[in-house]
Design an enzyme around this catalytic site. Structure first.
Site, PDB file in Angstrom:
ATOM      1  N   LYS A  73      63.176 110.425  44.149  1.00  0.00           N
ATOM      2  CA  LYS A  73      62.869 110.776  42.764  1.00  0.00           C
ATOM      3  C   LYS A  73      62.072 112.083  42.744  1.00  0.00           C
ATOM      4  O   LYS A  73      61.133 112.233  43.533  1.00  0.00           O
ATOM      5  CB  LYS A  73      62.001 109.685  42.124  1.00  0.00           C
ATOM      6  CG  LYS A  73      62.760 108.427  41.791  1.00  0.00           C
ATOM      7  CD  LYS A  73      61.947 107.580  40.818  1.00  0.00           C
ATOM      8  CE  LYS A  73      62.562 106.225  40.614  1.00  0.00           C
ATOM      9  NZ  LYS A  73      63.960 106.261  40.165  1.00  0.00           N
ATOM     10  N   ASP A 107      67.543 111.173  42.131  1.00  0.00           N
ATOM     11  CA  ASP A 107      67.586 110.537  40.816  1.00  0.00           C
ATOM     12  C   ASP A 107      67.258 111.582  39.746  1.00  0.00           C
ATOM     13  O   ASP A 107      66.743 112.657  40.049  1.00  0.00           O
ATOM     14  CB  ASP A 107      66.537 109.413  40.747  1.00  0.00           C
ATOM     15  CG  ASP A 107      66.898 108.230  41.639  1.00  0.00           C
ATOM     16  OD1 ASP A 107      67.990 108.230  42.227  1.00  0.00           O
ATOM     17  OD2 ASP A 107      66.078 107.307  41.740  1.00  0.00           O
ATOM     18  N   MET A 108      67.538 111.247  38.486  1.00  0.00           N
ATOM     19  CA  MET A 108      67.126 112.119  37.379  1.00  0.00           C
ATOM     20  C   MET A 108      66.087 111.358  36.562  1.00  0.00           C
ATOM     21  O   MET A 108      66.289 110.189  36.236  1.00  0.00           O
ATOM     22  CB  MET A 108      68.330 112.486  36.511  1.00  0.00           C
ATOM     23  CG  MET A 108      68.002 113.475  35.410  1.00  0.00           C
ATOM     24  SD  MET A 108      67.442 115.084  36.016  1.00  0.00           S
ATOM     25  CE  MET A 108      69.001 115.972  36.198  1.00  0.00           C
ATOM     26  N   ARG A 158      76.303 111.707  40.278  1.00  0.00           N
ATOM     27  CA  ARG A 158      76.239 110.309  39.808  1.00  0.00           C
ATOM     28  C   ARG A 158      75.997 110.354  38.295  1.00  0.00           C
ATOM     29  O   ARG A 158      74.950 110.796  37.851  1.00  0.00           O
ATOM     30  CB  ARG A 158      75.073 109.570  40.470  1.00  0.00           C
ATOM     31  CG  ARG A 158      74.865 108.148  39.916  1.00  0.00           C
ATOM     32  CD  ARG A 158      73.426 107.641  40.120  1.00  0.00           C
ATOM     33  NE  ARG A 158      73.033 107.630  41.503  1.00  0.00           N
ATOM     34  CZ  ARG A 158      71.758 107.748  41.899  1.00  0.00           C
ATOM     35  NH1 ARG A 158      70.780 107.899  41.039  1.00  0.00           N
ATOM     36  NH2 ARG A 158      71.470 107.741  43.191  1.00  0.00           N
ATOM     37  N   LYS A 161      74.226 106.264  32.191  1.00  0.00           N
ATOM     38  CA  LYS A 161      73.978 106.320  30.743  1.00  0.00           C
ATOM     39  C   LYS A 161      72.608 106.936  30.464  1.00  0.00           C
ATOM     40  O   LYS A 161      72.426 107.620  29.467  1.00  0.00           O
ATOM     41  CB  LYS A 161      74.072 104.918  30.145  1.00  0.00           C
ATOM     42  CG  LYS A 161      75.500 104.386  30.127  1.00  0.00           C
ATOM     43  CD  LYS A 161      75.609 103.041  29.433  1.00  0.00           C
ATOM     44  CE  LYS A 161      77.012 102.469  29.610  1.00  0.00           C
ATOM     45  NZ  LYS A 161      77.154 101.122  29.038  1.00  0.00           N
ATOM     46  N   GLY A 162      71.645 106.696  31.334  1.00  0.00           N
ATOM     47  CA  GLY A 162      70.292 107.255  31.130  1.00  0.00           C
ATOM     48  C   GLY A 162      69.303 106.162  30.814  1.00  0.00           C
ATOM     49  O   GLY A 162      69.531 105.353  29.909  1.00  0.00           O
ATOM     50  N   ALA A 163      68.206 106.144  31.555  1.00  0.00           N
ATOM     51  CA  ALA A 163      67.250 105.046  31.451  1.00  0.00           C
ATOM     52  C   ALA A 163      65.951 105.447  30.750  1.00  0.00           C
ATOM     53  O   ALA A 163      65.089 104.599  30.525  1.00  0.00           O
ATOM     54  CB  ALA A 163      66.924 104.528  32.849  1.00  0.00           C
ATOM     55  N   LYS A 175      73.351 102.835  20.947  1.00  0.00           N
ATOM     56  CA  LYS A 175      74.056 102.429  22.175  1.00  0.00           C
ATOM     57  C   LYS A 175      75.540 102.812  22.143  1.00  0.00           C
ATOM     58  O   LYS A 175      76.083 103.286  23.144  1.00  0.00           O
ATOM     59  CB  LYS A 175      73.883 100.926  22.403  1.00  0.00           C
ATOM     60  CG  LYS A 175      74.692 100.440  23.586  1.00  0.00           C
ATOM     61  CD  LYS A 175      74.101  99.272  24.299  1.00  0.00           C
ATOM     62  CE  LYS A 175      75.067  98.688  25.321  1.00  0.00           C
ATOM     63  NZ  LYS A 175      75.658  99.661  26.240  1.00  0.00           N
ATOM     64  N   ARG A 260      60.416  96.477  35.046  1.00  0.00           N
ATOM     65  CA  ARG A 260      61.390  97.316  34.339  1.00  0.00           C
ATOM     66  C   ARG A 260      62.736  96.589  34.243  1.00  0.00           C
ATOM     67  O   ARG A 260      63.387  96.575  33.211  1.00  0.00           O
ATOM     68  CB  ARG A 260      61.560  98.652  35.083  1.00  0.00           C
ATOM     69  CG  ARG A 260      62.049  99.748  34.165  1.00  0.00           C
ATOM     70  CD  ARG A 260      62.230 101.061  34.886  1.00  0.00           C
ATOM     71  NE  ARG A 260      61.091 101.446  35.681  1.00  0.00           N
ATOM     72  CZ  ARG A 260      61.161 102.277  36.730  1.00  0.00           C
ATOM     73  NH1 ARG A 260      62.299 102.796  37.091  1.00  0.00           N
ATOM     74  NH2 ARG A 260      60.083 102.590  37.415  1.00  0.00           N
ATOM     75  N   ARG A 261      63.169  95.975  35.343  1.00  0.00           N
ATOM     76  CA  ARG A 261      64.435  95.225  35.347  1.00  0.00           C
ATOM     77  C   ARG A 261      64.373  94.075  34.343  1.00  0.00           C
ATOM     78  O   ARG A 261      65.326  93.780  33.644  1.00  0.00           O
ATOM     79  CB  ARG A 261      64.742  94.662  36.737  1.00  0.00           C
ATOM     80  CG  ARG A 261      64.963  95.685  37.815  1.00  0.00           C
ATOM     81  CD  ARG A 261      66.371  96.242  37.803  1.00  0.00           C
ATOM     82  NE  ARG A 261      66.614  97.248  36.779  1.00  0.00           N
ATOM     83  CZ  ARG A 261      66.246  98.526  36.864  1.00  0.00           C
ATOM     84  NH1 ARG A 261      65.638  98.969  37.934  1.00  0.00           N
ATOM     85  NH2 ARG A 261      66.496  99.368  35.898  1.00  0.00           N
TER      86      ARG A 261
END
Ligand code: FAD
Length: 279
Positions: A73, A107-108, A158, A161-163, A175, A260-261
């Site tokens: 990250k 990661d972004m 990769r 959708k974006g978190a 959504k 978070r999950r």
């Protein structure tokens, strides 16, 4: 010790446990992307420690026959300190991995780091062709322009959708609108790339779209999903010959990742509780 309820999403606290996890899934044809948990360091000492930990992990992977790689990250390796430090650390990790024939994903994170992250991706991929990959988020309104910019960069992309919860001025919030943008970005990548397309999604509709477009365009692609999410689908797709990578985090900072999950999908807790109770 990580409690069983969180263990579903986290490969362990140590690199050794993460490698054991990779071996188990590799046996079912699922390849492994390992991420050491850690983010938003504002002290360069913390960023340095994780750079060193990734180099050790790369050595560990290179010393095995595992189908595994790492994903870092930006805020873990210094972007919150300075963009230069992030760039320096990222180059160091990629050079180290490249010497050992290993692959590095990035990661972004938040949208205010998108420019710096893409700049580094472009520069590093030119120096180490097809040794790096970058995540890009379809919920950002800028993403189509970003995809046009990087479509010919010799690195994997990769698409997700974006978190991150971004401002409505720069991101789609609805959504259905995010899904529409995601579908269109997947189509764009298959149409414009011959290789290096990664679909980071658990969404059955998007995975089906990717397999259909893969057949139609002959593009080399892969599907990536998180540890603990739709693992049956991961194994089934791999058995059907799709290249599947599981993204598995590990490390002692597992608690915030686990929450978070859970926040993302309450069913995750029910699944985990049922697994613990054996029903
Ligand atoms: P959603 O839109 O959340 O759900 C669509 C459908 O997928 C659901 O209706 C359901 O059918 C299925 N589904 C979703 N979740 C579950 C579940 N838990 N159990 C069962 N079915 C489920 N985001 C970033 O911003 N930056 C990153 O660097 C990044 N890296 C990622 C790497 C990987 C490998 C993956 C898989 C995701 C990553 N993400 C990242 C997160 C991503 O942006 C999304 O927030 C996340 O994947 C949720 O979107 P989705 O497409 O999986 O499905």
């Amino acid at each position: 010790m990580i409690p069983p309820i969180a263990r579903r999403f986290v490969a362990g606290e140590s690199a050794a446990e993460a490698l054991d996890h990779a071996r188990t899934y590799n046996e079912d044809g699922v390849r492994m992307i390992l991420n050491l948990l850690g983010e938003h360091y504002d002290d360069p000492v913390d960023a340095r420690a994780d750079v060193d930990a990734y180099k050790d992990l790369i050595d560990d992977i290179a010393g095995t026959d595992l189908d595994a790689c790492v994903s870092v990250k930006p805020s873990q390796i210094g972007i919150d300190v300075s963009e230069d430090l992030f760039q320096e650390h990222y180059r160091e990790i990629v050079a180290y991995a490249h010497e050992r024939d290993q692959f590095v994903w990035c990661d972004m994170e938040d949208a205010d780091t998108t420019d710096a992250t893409l700049d580094v991706f472009e520069a590093v991929a030119e120096d180490y062709p097809w040794a790096v990959g970058q995540c890009i988020q379809s919920n950002l309104k800028r993403t189509r322009e970003d995809l046009k910019r990087v479509v010919d960069v010799p690195g994997k992309i990769r698409i997700v959708k974006g978190a991150y919860d971004e401002d409505p001025e720069i991101a789609y919030k609805n959504k259905a609108r995010v899904d529409e943008a995601y579908r269109a970005d997947i189509e764009f990548l298959f149409e414009h790339r011959e290789r290096g397309v990664a679909i980071g999604s658990h969404d059955p509709e998007m995975v089906s779209l990717a397999t259909r477009l893969g057949d139609e365009f002959g593009t080399d692609y892969e599907v990536q999903m998180l540890m603990g999410v739709r693992e049956d689908a991961q194994r089934d797709l791999a058995a059907q010959g799709v290249e599947v990578w599981q993204y598995a985090p590990y490390g002692d900072k597992w608690l915030s990742y686990f929450w978070r999950r859970v926040r993302e999908r309450k069913e995750n807790v029910l699944f985990a509780v049922r697994a613990v109770l054996g029903r």
